[in-house]
Write a protein that holds these residues in place. Structure first.
Motif, short mmCIF file in Angstrom:
data_model
loop_
_atom_site.label_atom_id
_atom_site.label_comp_id
_atom_site.label_asym_id
_atom_site.label_seq_id
_atom_site.Cartn_x
_atom_site.Cartn_y
_atom_site.Cartn_z
N GLU A 384 0.86 -1.25 -0.10
CA GLU A 384 -0.06 0.09 0.09
C GLU A 384 0.96 1.20 0.06
OE1 GLU A 384 -3.23 2.19 2.78
OE2 GLU A 384 -2.93 0.26 3.32
N GLY A 385 1.78 1.47 0.89
CA GLY A 385 2.63 2.50 0.76
C GLY A 385 3.71 2.70 -0.23
N ALA A 386 4.04 1.32 -0.79
CA ALA A 386 4.90 1.36 -2.04
C ALA A 386 4.27 1.91 -3.13
CB ALA A 386 5.39 -0.03 -2.16
N ARG A 387 3.04 1.42 -3.28
CA ARG A 387 2.31 2.09 -4.67
C ARG A 387 2.01 3.34 -4.38
NH1 ARG A 387 -1.43 -3.36 -3.88
NH2 ARG A 387 -0.32 -4.61 -5.52
N LYS A 388 1.64 4.03 -3.20
CA LYS A 388 1.61 5.41 -2.93
C LYS A 388 2.79 6.20 -3.34
CE LYS A 388 -1.44 5.30 1.39
NZ LYS A 388 -1.24 5.57 2.53
N LYS A 389 4.07 5.64 -3.06
CA LYS A 389 5.29 6.07 -3.42
C LYS A 389 5.49 6.34 -4.74
CE LYS A 389 10.48 6.35 -2.42
NZ LYS A 389 11.40 5.67 -1.80
N ALA A 390 5.18 5.13 -5.45
CA ALA A 390 5.59 4.96 -6.87
C ALA A 390 4.51 6.04 -7.57
CB ALA A 390 5.19 3.63 -7.49
N PRO A 401 9.64 2.03 0.03
CA PRO A 401 10.43 3.14 0.52
C PRO A 401 11.57 2.60 1.14
CG PRO A 401 8.44 2.15 2.23
CD PRO A 401 8.33 1.41 0.69
N TRP A 402 12.45 3.55 1.08
CA TRP A 402 13.90 3.37 1.65
C TRP A 402 13.93 3.06 3.09
CZ3 TRP A 402 18.16 1.05 0.31
CH2 TRP A 402 19.14 1.26 1.07
N GLU A 403 13.12 3.79 3.63
CA GLU A 403 12.86 3.49 5.22
C GLU A 403 11.43 3.24 5.36
OE1 GLU A 403 14.74 6.16 8.16
OE2 GLU A 403 16.26 6.92 6.49
N ALA A 404 11.07 2.22 6.14
CA ALA A 404 9.73 1.91 6.19
C ALA A 404 9.28 1.71 7.82
CB ALA A 404 9.53 0.58 5.58
N PHE A 433 14.77 9.28 -1.64
CA PHE A 433 14.38 9.76 -3.10
C PHE A 433 14.72 8.86 -3.88
CE2 PHE A 433 14.27 13.53 -0.25
CZ PHE A 433 13.12 14.18 -0.69
N ILE A 434 16.05 8.32 -4.04
CA ILE A 434 16.69 8.02 -5.27
C ILE A 434 17.49 6.56 -4.93
CG2 ILE A 434 16.69 10.05 -6.84
CD1 ILE A 434 19.88 10.31 -5.90
N GLU A 435 17.55 6.18 -3.79
CA GLU A 435 18.10 4.80 -3.49
C GLU A 435 17.01 3.75 -3.75
OE1 GLU A 435 21.38 2.58 -0.83
OE2 GLU A 435 20.77 4.49 -0.20
N GLN A 436 16.79 3.35 -4.83
CA GLN A 436 15.69 2.61 -5.13
C GLN A 436 15.83 1.18 -5.43
OE1 GLN A 436 14.74 4.69 -8.81
NE2 GLN A 436 14.24 6.70 -7.69
N HIS A 437 17.01 0.62 -5.04
CA HIS A 437 17.27 -0.82 -5.22
C HIS A 437 16.71 -1.57 -4.23
CE1 HIS A 437 20.08 -0.81 -1.82
NE2 HIS A 437 20.56 0.28 -2.27
N ILE A 438 16.04 -1.08 -3.09
CA ILE A 438 15.30 -1.75 -2.38
C ILE A 438 14.16 -2.56 -3.08
CG2 ILE A 438 13.95 0.32 -1.22
CD1 ILE A 438 14.18 -0.92 1.20
N THR A 439 13.59 -1.97 -3.80
CA THR A 439 12.55 -2.51 -4.35
C THR A 439 12.75 -3.79 -5.05
OG1 THR A 439 11.56 -0.41 -4.88
CG2 THR A 439 10.57 -2.05 -6.54
N ALA A 440 13.96 -4.09 -5.84
CA ALA A 440 14.32 -5.28 -6.18
C ALA A 440 14.78 -6.17 -4.97
CB ALA A 440 15.27 -5.00 -7.46
N ASP A 441 15.39 -5.55 -4.03
CA ASP A 441 15.81 -6.43 -2.93
C ASP A 441 14.62 -7.06 -2.33
OD1 ASP A 441 18.21 -5.13 -3.49
OD2 ASP A 441 18.01 -3.54 -1.68
N VAL A 442 13.59 -6.51 -2.03
CA VAL A 442 12.45 -7.17 -1.46
C VAL A 442 11.88 -8.01 -2.41
CG1 VAL A 442 9.85 -6.92 -0.84
CG2 VAL A 442 11.66 -4.89 -0.36
N ALA A 443 11.92 -8.05 -3.74
CA ALA A 443 11.46 -8.98 -4.68
C ALA A 443 12.38 -10.28 -4.66
CB ALA A 443 11.45 -8.49 -6.10
N PHE A 444 13.80 -10.05 -4.41
CA PHE A 444 14.67 -11.05 -4.40
C PHE A 444 14.52 -11.87 -3.32
CE2 PHE A 444 18.74 -12.51 -2.90
CZ PHE A 444 19.28 -13.14 -3.91
N ALA A 445 14.13 -11.11 -2.09
CA ALA A 445 14.02 -11.98 -1.01
C ALA A 445 12.93 -12.68 -1.02
CB ALA A 445 13.86 -10.81 0.21
N VAL A 446 11.64 -12.31 -1.58
CA VAL A 446 10.54 -13.14 -1.88
C VAL A 446 10.95 -14.55 -2.51
CG1 VAL A 446 8.27 -13.54 -2.91
CG2 VAL A 446 9.03 -11.39 -1.62
N TRP A 447 11.97 -14.39 -3.58
CA TRP A 447 12.16 -15.54 -4.52
C TRP A 447 13.12 -16.42 -3.75
CZ3 TRP A 447 17.40 -16.24 -6.17
CH2 TRP A 447 17.74 -17.18 -6.78
#
Length: 782
Positions: A384-390, A401-404, A433-447
């Motif tokens: 929910e918060g990630a979609r708001k940020k996008a 978010p970089w900090e959740a 604002f721009i440290e965005q790799h966390i989005t892929a990090d979360v997906a990687f952790a799920v995998w």
């Protein structure tokens, strides 16, 4: 203050973290590394008697609040229940004086109990022995137990002890609570009920004392209520040789507790008070015994980690890591994540970073999948918060978010930070604002979780949606570059936070590519295997439209390649063009961030210096993307330029050094990682524990020295133990089965506890077994 790590003897050998002297100028170290907790709450280990400069923290996981509209949401510092005003013949106890002998404060990791003992001489020459004990229960998550014992050794004394609940606290000045209500029932049961000012979470503190001198109980304390404080004072005479004891049992509950769902405040406080009374009837020793049994059952016998090393500190450090991994993790509630400082300090406001997915979560995935599932469900709730940020940034999908904080809140990173040493102006913090790799990090952790656990139900309910929606973000984030005729990812911060506003950070690009590639794979698989789940997600996320974009872009994403000349992969588009300077001073620094005494962050952007592992963590997690020759060339190039100013860094470099057969350097970096909190530097832990490094310690042991990896859903072990390690034992969960592993210098033994078939690769040879596997480790393999 002197830290001691060798005080344990007999059954307590390598279980004790201690300090053997006290300095009121160096309070933070022991407060943090000896902090207590159970995942529900964390209690910083400040002493009972107060000192200037102390930090008295009690945090309850998930209770985020904004002190005002201009502040970010943070974990509020709850009421202090540990402080005591202790006076002997009217003189306040102060162990920092030269009149204190035999001082020991120790955390026994095995039973998670903090003890402190010493002999103090009053200004008039009377000797008094004192001992304090404390625990935060792993059996009942709401309970804090304390016990004080005093003996008059040489002469009679007059004693006064004031104790209660003190809500005159803040988060470095920010007040998060209304004053609330205060009551004392039967001159015995203390109650304070208060509420956070913005999130409106009710906190209920209940405490009870049991005081006696000799065998005489003291039942008539002086009662004092003041603003935000309730105290009881016990006064008595203690004759020579006589003992005074005070037990204090406290319970902490909040309206965020899942067990209180649907209750009104009065029902919650009544139930909380009943819990206190039941605990008070048991007493400290009984509650401690249940707590110790819970630690044995939930931690030590479960994880079964053992190291036989010529350096006994290695075993202590491993247990220390398991201890803090346990106390930091909110295993009780999937709405909560792990903070960058755990629950041990105010650093980073209790927010969750990529630390969890890349450094902490692997431990839980392999060792306690139920906790890993809970932590990943927290990220699902955070969509929910990630979609708001996008959306607010003009992108599609989910941009984490970089900090959740609370999952639905979105980005919680602060905007302004340290003062620039050159300009004198406050530095803008760009990470949110721009440290965005966390989005892929979360997906990687799920995998990674799915590959290790085979938890299909999690994927159907949560995992696929995370992977698809993060891939939608990356597809919208890509920017076409006419010169390269490829898609780029511009203006980002990679893991190396000393390089801001860079284009094509290699780690970010490769992980974004991995994220999108994974979504494409699961689109095809899910459509065929579970059309019902697929159709639901297709309607929500427009997957049929997304797959067209993914197909169109996936092969056109720019992935930095090794140079033909020296095999070096550029960390970003401009890193290799920057100035090279002598970094010896900073590589040998006794504490982090000394480079900021000489350079501003803007100046560091023009130097080939890295804060922490960047390309190296890419080589670690996506190791099959690069040849061994490329890894060696890049390790040799980037390691000398990495000053490890982040606690996240050392473990990754240690694992890679071991992979590349530099065992001495691997162990050296491992020891440095252990010493971030356990080492001699007395100021390193003031703001709280370095939780990512704690997770990294386990990774070095198991993923590094034991050489265990998951590759495309298959398990591999290539052990390379340090020369002075004789044996390593640990357990992992693999596809729902517990594997117990024993590694010696010449043998690998793996036992499948459920006798289910296992396929394991060891140094290129595939083995299949369903009970026990023994592999002889040839000298060349090690």
């Amino acid at each position: 203050m002197v830290m001691k790590y060798d005080l344990g003897t007999g059954d307590d050998k390598n279980w004790i973290v201690a300090e053997s002297s006290f300095s009121k100028n160096l309070l933070g170290k022991a407060e943090a590394i000896m902090s207590l907790g159970n995942g529900y709450m964390g209690l910083r280990s400040a002493t009972e008697e107060p000192y200037v400069g102390e930090v008295r923290n009690l945090f309850v996981a998930g209770t985020f609040n904004k002190s005002d509209n201009l502040e970010v949401s943070e974990l509020p510092n709850a009421a202090d229940v540990t402080r005591m005003d202790i006076r002997i013949d009217g003189e306040r106890l102060d162990v920092s004086s030269s009149r204190t002998v035999d001082y020991i404060r120790a955390l026994n990791l095995k039973v998670a109990e903090l003890t402190r003992s010493f002999v103090w001489t009053t200004s008039s020459g009377k000797d008094v022995a004192l001992k304090f004990r404390r625990f935060v229960s792993l059996d009942n998550l709401h309970v804090i137990g304390m016990k004080m014992e005093l003996e008059a050794l040489t002469e009679a004394i007059e004693l006064s002890v004031e104790s209660g609940v003190n809500a005159q606290v803040s988060n470095s000045g920010s007040q998060h609570f209304y004053e609330g209500e205060k009551r004392i029932y039967d001159k015995k049961y203390v109650e304070m009920v208060t509420k956070t000012v913005e999130s409106e979470i009710d906190f209920m503190f209940h405490t009870v004392h049991h005081a006696k001198v000799g065998e005489i109980e003291l039942n008539q304390p002086f009662m004092r209520m003041d603003r935000r404080i309730i105290n009881l004072t016990y006064k008595c005479s203690v004759t020579k040789g006589q003992k005074f004891s005070l037990e204090k049992i406290t319970t902490v509950h909040t309206s965020r507790d899942q067990s209180f769902a649907g209750m009104i405040l009065q029902e919650m406080r009544d139930q909380a008070l009943s819990t206190l009374k039941a605990c008070a009837a048991e007493g400290y020793d009984s509650l401690l015994q249940k707590h110790a049994i819970a630690w044995e059952r939930k931690v030590w016998s479960l994880y079964k980690l053992n190291i036989e090393s010529d350096n006994e500190f290695d075993m202590l450090a491993a247990r220390f890591a398991l201890y803090h991994l346990t106390v930091m993790a909110p295993a009780h509630d999937e709405r909560m994540g792990i903070a960058a400082k755990g629950l041990s300090g105010e650093g980073y406001q209790g927010h969750s970073f990529w630390d969890t997915e890349m450094f902490i979560l692997p431990f839980f995935i392999y060792s306690n999948p139920e906790v890993a599932r809970s932590l990943l469900t927290y990220r699902y709730l955070g969509l929910e918060g990630a979609r708001k940020k996008a959306e607010s940034n003009g992108y599609e999908g989910a941009m984490y978010p970089w900090e959740a904080a609370w999952p639905s809140d979105g980005e919680m990173a602060q905007e302004w930070g340290r003062v620039d040493i050159v300009t004198g102006k406050q530095t803008k913090i760009w990470t949110g604002f721009i440290e965005q790799h966390i989005t892929a990090d979360v997906a990687f952790a799920v995998w990674q979780y799915y590959m290790v656990t085979a938890d299909q139900a999690f994927m159907d309910m949560y995992g696929y949606e995370i992977i698809f929606d993060t891939a939608r973000f990356w597809a919208s984030r890509l920017e076409w570059n006419d010169n390269k005729q490829q898609y780029c990812i511009n203006d980002v911060i990679g893991p190396d936070e000393y390089k801001e506003h860079v284009d094509n950070n290699a780690f970010t690009n490769y992980f974004a590519h991995f994220n999108m590639e994974l979504a494409m794979k699961y689109y095809k698989e899910l459509k065929e295997s579970n059309p019902e789940v697929f159709q639901k997600l297709n309607e929500t996320l427009k997957l049929d439209q997304a797959i067209t974009e993914w197909h169109d872009r996936i092969d056109k994403i720019y992935l930095p390649q090794p140079s033909d000349k020296d095999l070096v992969v550029p960390q970003d588009d401009t890193y290799l063009t920057k100035e090279i300077i002598d970094l010896t001073k900073y590589k040998n620094q006794s504490h982090v961030n000394t480079i900021f005494e000489d350079y501003s962050l803007e100046q560091l952007s023009d130097i080939q210096v890295s804060k922490q592992a960047d390309l190296m963590i890419l080589f670690y997690w996506l190791e099959d993307k690069f040849s061994k020759e490329v890894k060696i060339a890049n390790y040799n190039y980037y390691e000398p330029k990495t000053i490890h100013d982040s606690s996240l860094s050392l473990s990754t470099h240690s694992i890679l050094a071991n992979d590349l057969n530099d065992q001495p350097l691997a162990y050296q970096l491992f020891k440095q990682a252990c010493e971030i909190d356990l080492g001699p530097e007395m100021k390193s832990s003031d703001l709280g524990m370095h939780t990512a490094s704690i997770g990294g310690i386990w990774q070095v042991i198991v993923m590094g020295f034991a050489g265990m990896r998951m590759m495309h859903g298959e398990l591999r072990m290539n052990p390379k133990l340090p020369a002075h390690w004789n044996k390593l034992e640990f357990m992992v969960n693999w596809k729902g089965q517990r594997l117990e592993v024993v590694i010696t210098k010449d043998q690998l033994l793996v036992t499948a506890m459920d006798r289910k078939p296992v396929k394991l690769e060891v140094y290129g040879t595939e083995y299949r077994f369903d009970h026990m596997l023994t592999v002889c480790l040839a000298e060349g393999d090690n």
